[in-house]
Design an enzyme around this catalytic site. Structure first.
Site, PDB file in Angstrom:
ATOM      1  N   ALA A   1       0.814  -1.136  -0.093  1.00  0.00           N
ATOM      2  CA  ALA A   1       0.073   0.120   0.105  1.00  0.00           C
ATOM      3  C   ALA A   1       0.884   1.265   0.012  1.00  0.00           C
ATOM      4  CB  ALA A   1      -0.928   0.007   1.317  1.00  0.00           C
ATOM      5  N   ASP A   2       0.274   2.423  -0.334  1.00  0.00           N
ATOM      6  CA  ASP A   2       0.884   3.475  -0.477  1.00  0.00           C
ATOM      7  C   ASP A   2      -0.131   4.503  -0.229  1.00  0.00           C
ATOM      8  OD1 ASP A   2       3.956   4.531  -0.549  1.00  0.00           O
ATOM      9  OD2 ASP A   2       2.711   5.984  -1.845  1.00  0.00           O
TER      10      ASP A   2
END
Length: 189
Positions: free
Chosen positions: A70-71
């Protein structure tokens, strides 16, 4: 058959959020180069980072298991805001956010050796107008130093938010609904 689940993130917030939806996971460190390419849009950038993190985690784990990467980035106008470099940088970011609506883009990528899916969640957040003193005091709390956009909505900065449209948990770092749906799809496949 149960497949082992891995989180390719060192973010304590993402781990806490996964626990909220009762996902048992092991953390795997998967550092990547997070430099934005000049030709990328903000959406392309954040999705690429999430996928690269997940794939790096899968590679580090010998292509075994289900890996989540995730970012999160904050975008105000055309400016992409990641973690502040120092106090001055944080103050510039908070000044830009002050009295404005910005977007928080969080991408999640779920991968196995056979399959990869990337999902983008965009949330709009509006801040009240901040004084210079409020911005300075906020930096001194230590909270903004490791946060995209220089603020943590789940902490002290929550008092600056006048409106949110979208996923609160995505602003924190992991969209719970979308993550749960992706995991369900992978486990049912």
């Amino acid at each position: 058959m149960s497949i082992q689940f891995f989180l390719a993130s060192n973010s304590p917030r993402r781990g806490e959020l996964l626990s909220q939806i009762n996902v048992q996971y092991e953390r795997i460190s998967a550092p990547i180069d997070e430099t934005k390419k000049t030709s990328e849009t903000s959406a392309e950038y954040v999705q690429r980072l999430a996928l690269e993190k997940a794939l790096a985690g899968l590679a580090k784990n010998n292509q075994q298991g289900l890996v989540l990467g995730a970012d999160t980035i904050v975008v105000c106008g055309d400016v992409v805001m990641e973690k502040p470099l120092n106090k001055q940088h944080a103050q510039q970011m908070m000044t830009l956010l002050s009295g404005n609506t910005h977007q928080v883009l969080t991408a999640i990528a779920l991968v196995t050796e056979q399959k990869q899916v990337v999902k983008l969640v965009v949330t709009e957040v509006t801040f009240k107008t901040l004084t210079e003193q409020e911005i300075s005091d906020y930096w001194e709390t230590g909270e903004p130093q490791d946060k995209a956009g220089g603020y943590g909505i789940q902490g002290i900065a929550g008092q600056f938010v006048t409106h949110i449209s979208g996923s609160y948990s995505a602003v924190v770092g992991l969209p719970l609904y979308e993550t749960a749906q992706l995991i369900k799809c992978f486990r049912e496949a």
